[in-house]
Design a protein around this motif. Structure first.
Motif, PDB file in Angstrom:
ATOM      1  N   ALA A 187       0.840  -1.203   0.000  1.00 34.80           N
ATOM      2  CA  ALA A 187       0.000   0.000   0.000  1.00 34.80           C
ATOM      3  C   ALA A 187       0.870   1.246   0.000  1.00 34.80           C
ATOM      4  N   GLY A 188       0.357   2.302  -0.640  1.00 33.69           N
ATOM      5  CA  GLY A 188       1.051   3.582  -0.607  1.00 33.69           C
ATOM      6  C   GLY A 188       2.106   3.765  -1.669  1.00 33.69           C
ATOM      7  N   THR A 189       2.221   2.827  -2.618  1.00 37.75           N
ATOM      8  CA  THR A 189       3.239   2.941  -3.657  1.00 37.75           C
ATOM      9  C   THR A 189       2.699   3.591  -4.927  1.00 37.75           C
ATOM     10  N   GLY A 190       1.421   4.003  -4.915  1.00 35.77           N
ATOM     11  CA  GLY A 190       0.863   4.755  -6.035  1.00 35.77           C
ATOM     12  C   GLY A 190       0.341   3.911  -7.178  1.00 35.77           C
ATOM     13  N   LYS A 191       0.209   2.611  -6.981  1.00 33.71           N
ATOM     14  CA  LYS A 191      -0.208   1.712  -8.062  1.00 33.71           C
ATOM     15  C   LYS A 191      -1.552   2.124  -8.662  1.00 33.71           C
ATOM     16  N   VAL A 207       4.938   6.379  -1.155  1.00 28.21           N
ATOM     17  CA  VAL A 207       4.921   7.840  -1.276  1.00 28.21           C
ATOM     18  C   VAL A 207       3.938   8.473  -0.281  1.00 28.21           C
ATOM     19  N   ARG A 208       3.569   7.732   0.735  1.00 24.81           N
ATOM     20  CA  ARG A 208       2.766   8.301   1.820  1.00 24.81           C
ATOM     21  C   ARG A 208       3.715   8.792   2.902  1.00 24.81           C
ATOM     22  N   HIS A 209       3.190   9.012   4.092  1.00 23.60           N
ATOM     23  CA  HIS A 209       3.997   9.445   5.231  1.00 23.60           C
ATOM     24  C   HIS A 209       5.199   8.512   5.377  1.00 23.60           C
ATOM     25  N   ARG A 210       6.358   9.077   5.716  1.00 18.58           N
ATOM     26  CA  ARG A 210       7.578   8.276   5.798  1.00 18.58           C
ATOM     27  C   ARG A 210       7.428   7.087   6.741  1.00 18.58           C
ATOM     28  N   LEU A 211       6.566   7.204   7.770  1.00 20.35           N
ATOM     29  CA  LEU A 211       6.400   6.098   8.710  1.00 20.35           C
ATOM     30  C   LEU A 211       5.704   4.900   8.080  1.00 20.35           C
ATOM     31  N   VAL A 212       4.925   5.136   7.011  1.00 16.74           N
ATOM     32  CA  VAL A 212       4.290   4.006   6.321  1.00 16.74           C
ATOM     33  C   VAL A 212       5.364   3.066   5.795  1.00 16.74           C
ATOM     34  N   ARG A 213       6.439   3.640   5.260  1.00 17.84           N
ATOM     35  CA  ARG A 213       7.549   2.841   4.753  1.00 17.84           C
ATOM     36  C   ARG A 213       8.174   2.019   5.869  1.00 17.84           C
ATOM     37  N   ILE A 255       6.715   1.099   8.675  1.00 18.90           N
ATOM     38  CA  ILE A 255       5.734   0.105   9.128  1.00 18.90           C
ATOM     39  C   ILE A 255       5.755  -1.122   8.219  1.00 18.90           C
ATOM     40  N   ILE A 256       5.772  -0.889   6.893  1.00 18.30           N
ATOM     41  CA  ILE A 256       5.804  -2.011   5.940  1.00 18.30           C
ATOM     42  C   ILE A 256       7.071  -2.831   6.121  1.00 18.30           C
ATOM     43  N   SER A 257       8.200  -2.168   6.306  1.00 17.20           N
ATOM     44  CA  SER A 257       9.464  -2.872   6.508  1.00 17.20           C
ATOM     45  C   SER A 257       9.419  -3.716   7.781  1.00 17.20           C
ATOM     46  N   ALA A 258       8.841  -3.161   8.849  1.00 15.33           N
ATOM     47  CA  ALA A 258       8.748  -3.887  10.112  1.00 15.33           C
ATOM     48  C   ALA A 258       7.887  -5.133   9.968  1.00 15.33           C
ATOM     49  N   TYR A 259       6.756  -5.004   9.271  1.00 11.68           N
ATOM     50  CA  TYR A 259       5.891  -6.166   9.059  1.00 11.68           C
ATOM     51  C   TYR A 259       6.590  -7.214   8.196  1.00 11.68           C
ATOM     52  N   ASP A 260       7.349  -6.781   7.191  1.00 17.01           N
ATOM     53  CA  ASP A 260       8.082  -7.725   6.347  1.00 17.01           C
ATOM     54  C   ASP A 260       9.097  -8.505   7.170  1.00 17.01           C
ATOM     55  N   ARG A 261       9.798  -7.806   8.066  1.00  9.72           N
ATOM     56  CA  ARG A 261      10.788  -8.481   8.913  1.00  9.72           C
ATOM     57  C   ARG A 261      10.106  -9.474   9.842  1.00  9.72           C
ATOM     58  N   ALA A 262       8.965  -9.053  10.412  1.00 14.96           N
ATOM     59  CA  ALA A 262       8.234  -9.946  11.321  1.00 14.96           C
ATOM     60  C   ALA A 262       7.735 -11.179  10.588  1.00 14.96           C
ATOM     61  N   SER A 263       7.275 -10.994   9.356  1.00 12.99           N
ATOM     62  CA  SER A 263       6.773 -12.106   8.558  1.00 12.99           C
ATOM     63  C   SER A 263       7.894 -13.117   8.286  1.00 12.99           C
ATOM     64  N   LYS A 264       9.094 -12.611   7.960  1.00 10.64           N
ATOM     65  CA  LYS A 264      10.223 -13.509   7.696  1.00 10.64           C
ATOM     66  C   LYS A 264      10.675 -14.230   8.970  1.00 10.64           C
TER      67      LYS A 264
END
Length: 326
Positions: free
Chosen positions: A137-141, A301-307, A309-318
Motif C-alpha cells: 500500500a502507498g506505492t501509487g499503483k 509515497v505516503r507518510h515516511r512512517l508508512v515505509r 511500518i511495511i518494513s517492520a511487518y516484512d521483517r516480522a513475517s520472515k
C-alpha cells in the motif's frame, strides 16, 4: 581520518533560495538523511562528510537545482523522493522522472512519478495493453493508473474508463450491512471514488459517471461483458479468486487497456482459496506483451512512517516463517 569538504556553486539567486527551502528546510532534510553537514556560502554550499554520502548529497542538490531551472515546483517531499531515488541508483536522472507529467488534477496539482519504479510502471502502461502493478500500500499503483486513465479518456484515446474492485469481506459481513445491494457494495468502492474526485472536480466527475464515461463497479458486474475501447482498472486484485481473475482478463475487447493492481501480502480471501493475483503471476509470466511491475517499501509515497511500518511487518513475517529445513 577527517571528513572532506566539497564546495558546490550555483548560478541563480532565486533558484538558490528555492533550493535551500524555507528556513533552510531542504538542506536540513538532506543533512539528516545522508549524515552530512552543509555550510552556507554566497550562492554556494559546503558539504562535509563521508566521501560516498558527500558525493550523493552533491548529486541531489545539483539535480534539484536542474529541476528548478525547468520551473518544476520542488516541495519538501520531493527532497525525500530525490534522496531515495539517487540512493538506489546514482545514475538516475530526476528530470526524466519528475518532469513526466501524467495529469493535472482539479486542484491544479501535477501528477508525476516519484520513484524509478513508478516511472517504469507509467512507461509500461503507455506501451502495453495488460499491466500488473504489484506491491505494498502507498506505492501509487492505483492512483497513477487512474491518473493515466483519466488523462487518456480526456484526450479521447479511450471512450470510457472502468474501475472495478472485488467486494470481499475483510472482517465485516456484507450481508449485515443496511441498505440495498448498491449501498452494501459502496464501501468497497469508496476508495476508487475518493481517488477519482481528487483528480476531477466533483461536478465533472458526476457528469462523467452519469454518462457512463466513467464506471465504478464491483468485479462481479463485469461477468458476461466485452469491454471495447475502454481503459479498465482492477484494484485490490489480490482478493480475486482464480476464476474471477480469468473472467476479468477475458473481458478485454478491441482497443482496450487493462491495469491490474494489488498487494499479495494483504489477501482477505477465505482460508484455502488461491489468490488470482498470486496465481496469474505464474500462469502469465511468459506471455508476451503482458508486463508485471513490482514495487516495494522503498516506493511508498505516503507518510515516511508508512515505509517503516511495511518494513517492520516484512521483517516480522520472515522471522515467523516456518523453517523449511527442519
Amino acid at each position: 581520518m577527517t571528513d572532506q569538504t566539497t564546495e558546490v556553486r550555483f548560478d541563480d539567486d532565486q533558484r538558490f533560495n528555492d533550493l535551500l527551502g524555507q528556513e533552510d528546510k531542504n538542506l536540513k532534510a538532506i543533512e539528516r538523511a545522508l549524515d552530512v553537514r552543509i555550510g552556507l556560502g554566497e550562492r554556494s554550499l559546503l558539504i562535509s562528510g563521508d566521501d560516498i554520502q558527500r558525493e550523493l548529497a552533491e548529486r541531489v542538490l545539483k539535480q534539484i537545482d536542474a529541476l528548478l531551472a525547468r520551473d518544476y515546483p520542488v516541495y519538501a517531499s520531493d527532497i525525500d523522493y530525490a534522496i531515495r531515488i539517487l540512493s538506489r541508483d546514482r545514475n538516475a536522472n530526476l528530470a526524466d522522472i519528475f518532469l513526466d507529467s501524467i495529469y493535472i488534477t482539479s486542484q491544479k496539482r501535477v501528477v508525476t512519478p516519484k520513484s524509478t519504479a513508478q516511472k517504469s510502471y507509467i512507461d509500461a502502461i503507455r506501451n502495453y495493453d495488460v499491466v500488473f502493478g504489484i506491491g505494498p500500500a502507498g506505492t501509487g499503483k492505483t492512483y497513477l493508473a487512474m491518473a493515466m486513465a483519466v488523462a487518456e479518456v480526456v484526450r479521447g484515446n479511450f471512450a470510457r474508463m472502468i474501475l472495478a474492485r472485488p467486494a470481499v469481506e475483510a472482517g465485516e459481513k456484507l450481508g449485515f450491512l443496511p441498505g440495498d445491494l448498491a449501498e452494501k457494495v459502496n464501501p468497497y468502492l469508496r476508495p476508487l471514488y475518493d481517488a477519482l474526485h481528487d483528480m476531477v472536480d466533483f461536478e465533472k466527475a458526476e457528469k462523467m459517471l452519469e454518462r457512463g464515461v466513467i464506471e465504478v463497479a464491483p468485479l462481479a458486474f463485469m461477468r458476461g461483458r466485452t469491454l471495447n475501447d475502454s481503459f479498465v482498472i482492477l484494484d485490490e486484485a489480490q482478493n480475486t479468486t482464480s476464476e474471477q481473475m480469468k473472467m476479468f482478463l477475458t473481458r478485454l475487447g478491441y482497443g482496450s487497456k487493462a491495469v491490474i493492481t494489488g498487494d499479495v501480502t494483504q489477501i482477505d480471501l477465505p482460508n484455502g482459496r488461491m489468490s488470482g493475483l498470486k496465481e496469474v503471476q505464474r500462469i502469465l509470466a511468459d506471455v508476451p506483451d503482458i508486463i508485471f511491475c513490482d514495487f516495494d517499501e522503498r516506493d511508498v509515497v505516503r507518510h515516511r512512517l508508512v515505509r517503516e511500518i511495511i518494513s517492520a511487518y516484512d521483517r516480522a513475517s520472515k522471522d515467523n516463517a516456518p523453517d523449511e529445513g527442519k
